[in-house]
Design a protein around this motif. Structure first.
Motif, PDB file in Angstrom:
ATOM      1  N   VAL A   3      -4.697 -17.106 -47.664  1.00 34.19           N
ATOM      2  CA  VAL A   3      -3.863 -16.890 -48.853  1.00 34.19           C
ATOM      3  C   VAL A   3      -2.550 -17.666 -48.739  1.00 34.19           C
ATOM      4  CG1 VAL A   3      -2.506 -15.161 -50.113  1.00 34.19           C
ATOM      5  CG2 VAL A   3      -4.856 -14.651 -49.439  1.00 34.19           C
ATOM      6  N   PHE A   4      -1.943 -17.621 -47.568  1.00 32.25           N
ATOM      7  CA  PHE A   4      -0.673 -18.327 -47.354  1.00 32.25           C
ATOM      8  C   PHE A   4      -0.844 -19.833 -47.522  1.00 32.25           C
ATOM      9  CE2 PHE A   4       2.218 -20.498 -44.341  1.00 32.25           C
ATOM     10  CZ  PHE A   4       3.428 -20.166 -44.919  1.00 32.25           C
ATOM     11  N   LEU A   5      -1.865 -20.406 -46.895  1.00 33.45           N
ATOM     12  CA  LEU A   5      -2.051 -21.854 -46.969  1.00 33.45           C
ATOM     13  C   LEU A   5      -2.469 -22.296 -48.369  1.00 33.45           C
ATOM     14  CD1 LEU A   5      -3.769 -22.664 -43.536  1.00 33.45           C
ATOM     15  CD2 LEU A   5      -1.380 -22.944 -44.197  1.00 33.45           C
ATOM     16  N   LEU A   6      -3.237 -21.456 -49.061  1.00 34.30           N
ATOM     17  CA  LEU A   6      -3.604 -21.797 -50.437  1.00 34.30           C
ATOM     18  C   LEU A   6      -2.376 -21.831 -51.344  1.00 34.30           C
ATOM     19  CD1 LEU A   6      -6.937 -19.824 -50.980  1.00 34.30           C
ATOM     20  CD2 LEU A   6      -6.642 -22.313 -51.057  1.00 34.30           C
ATOM     21  N   THR A   7      -1.526 -20.837 -51.222  1.00 29.00           N
ATOM     22  CA  THR A   7      -0.306 -20.831 -52.040  1.00 29.00           C
ATOM     23  C   THR A   7       0.622 -21.976 -51.635  1.00 29.00           C
ATOM     24  OG1 THR A   7       0.739 -19.235 -50.528  1.00 29.00           O
ATOM     25  CG2 THR A   7      -0.418 -18.357 -52.451  1.00 29.00           C
ATOM     26  N   GLU A   8       0.618 -22.330 -50.358  1.00 27.05           N
ATOM     27  CA  GLU A   8       1.456 -23.442 -49.897  1.00 27.05           C
ATOM     28  C   GLU A   8       0.986 -24.774 -50.478  1.00 27.05           C
ATOM     29  OE1 GLU A   8       4.315 -23.712 -47.368  1.00 27.05           O
ATOM     30  OE2 GLU A   8       4.388 -21.957 -48.659  1.00 27.05           O
TER      31      GLU A   8
ATOM     32  N   ASP B 133       8.372 -27.172 -45.531  1.00 28.17           N
ATOM     33  CA  ASP B 133       8.394 -28.623 -45.765  1.00 28.17           C
ATOM     34  C   ASP B 133       7.696 -29.325 -44.605  1.00 28.17           C
ATOM     35  OD1 ASP B 133       8.854 -31.105 -46.777  1.00 28.17           O
ATOM     36  OD2 ASP B 133      10.966 -31.198 -46.163  1.00 28.17           O
ATOM     37  N   ASP B 134       6.362 -29.316 -44.640  1.00 28.67           N
ATOM     38  CA  ASP B 134       5.587 -29.888 -43.544  1.00 28.67           C
ATOM     39  C   ASP B 134       4.263 -30.407 -44.105  1.00 28.67           C
ATOM     40  OD1 ASP B 134       4.936 -30.678 -41.009  1.00 28.67           O
ATOM     41  OD2 ASP B 134       4.488 -28.682 -40.243  1.00 28.67           O
ATOM     42  N   VAL B 135       3.523 -31.141 -43.268  1.00 35.53           N
ATOM     43  CA  VAL B 135       2.247 -31.724 -43.688  1.00 35.53           C
ATOM     44  C   VAL B 135       1.202 -30.621 -43.833  1.00 35.53           C
ATOM     45  CG1 VAL B 135       0.402 -33.324 -43.088  1.00 35.53           C
ATOM     46  CG2 VAL B 135       2.785 -33.896 -42.554  1.00 35.53           C
TER      47      VAL B 135
END
Length: 235
Positions: free
Chosen positions: A127-132, A139-141
């Motif tokens: 969920v976190f990475l999808l929203t990111e 601010d990262d790759v």
């Protein structure tokens, strides 16, 4: 043991859901906390929180602490309490043998906690990475390698969760105390928490090595406890 295992697994139907939800909720809360701190705090001390390589391991460590304590409480209530006082005497009278029943209890516990925590951790990270990917805070790759690393870390932490609670549980049964089980879990977290966060961030291979070692220790301790239960005198 198979019959015992089915019976024990049935006792964890609702527990598995609670563990998974707690794991996902605690991990998401920690992920967004560290991400927001890194985003808005310009101090040098918060510089590391501007990278997923730091945010995810730190959040996983927080979630691990929460689930280990929760898991220790479950172990104390479901297993340790059965081997104290009159409940122990009643349990020893079950047909099928003391050893197979104890092994079934621990196997069911390990399967449920490992699966539930893995699902919860994976859901939280996903969920976190999808929203990111849509509205980034860090601010990262953000790429496929990050997903792979994150999911591998969650798998490692899920196994470590089970092994730590199993070690604490074995100590609790040895001391015949539910409180000792929980205290042992907290002490183990205090000893391993910082090391886990650092190793996940810098040397994940070391974390897998530590996880393998903790699993081996847990198996040995539970095997010793099984032998003690087999010869335990109740009168």
């Amino acid at each position: 043991m198979t019959r015992f295992l089915r019976l024990e697994l049935n006792k964890y139907r609702h527990t598995a859901l609670f563990v998974a939800v707690t794991a996902a909720g605690s991990l998401l809360a920690a992920l967004y906390f560290f991400a927001v701190v890194g985003r808005f705090d310009d101090s040098p001390d918060s510089a590391m929180l501007r990278s997923y390589d730091a945010v995810i391991p730190l959040a996983l460590t927080v979630a691990l602490c929460v689930i280990v304590v929760y898991g220790a409480v479950i172990y104390a209530r479901r297993i340790v309490a059965d081997y104290i006082g009159n409940r122990r005497i009643a349990l020893y009278s079950y047909p099928g043998g003391r050893g197979p029943l104890f092994q079934a209890k621990n196997t069911a516990y390990a399967l449920v906690i490992a699966a539930a925590s893995l699902v919860g951790y994976s859901a939280g990270v996903s969920v976190f990475l999808l929203t990111e990917s849509f509205t980034p805070i860090v601010d990262d790759v953000h790429d496929g390698a990050l997903w792979l690393t994150a999911l591998l870390c969650t798998s490692c932490v899920a196994l470590l969760t089970v092994s730590i609670t199993a070690i604490a549980g074995a100590i609790g049964i040895w001391r015949r105390s539910t409180i000792v089980t929980i205290v042992a879990a907290i002490i183990l977290i205090a000893l391993l928490g910082n090391a886990l966060a650092v190793s996940l961030n810098g040397t994940p291979g070391l974390t897998w090595l530590a996880t393998a070692a903790s699993i081996a220790i847990a198996i040995v301790m539970l095997d010793i406890q099984t032998r003690r239960i087999r010869i335990d005198e109740v009168l």
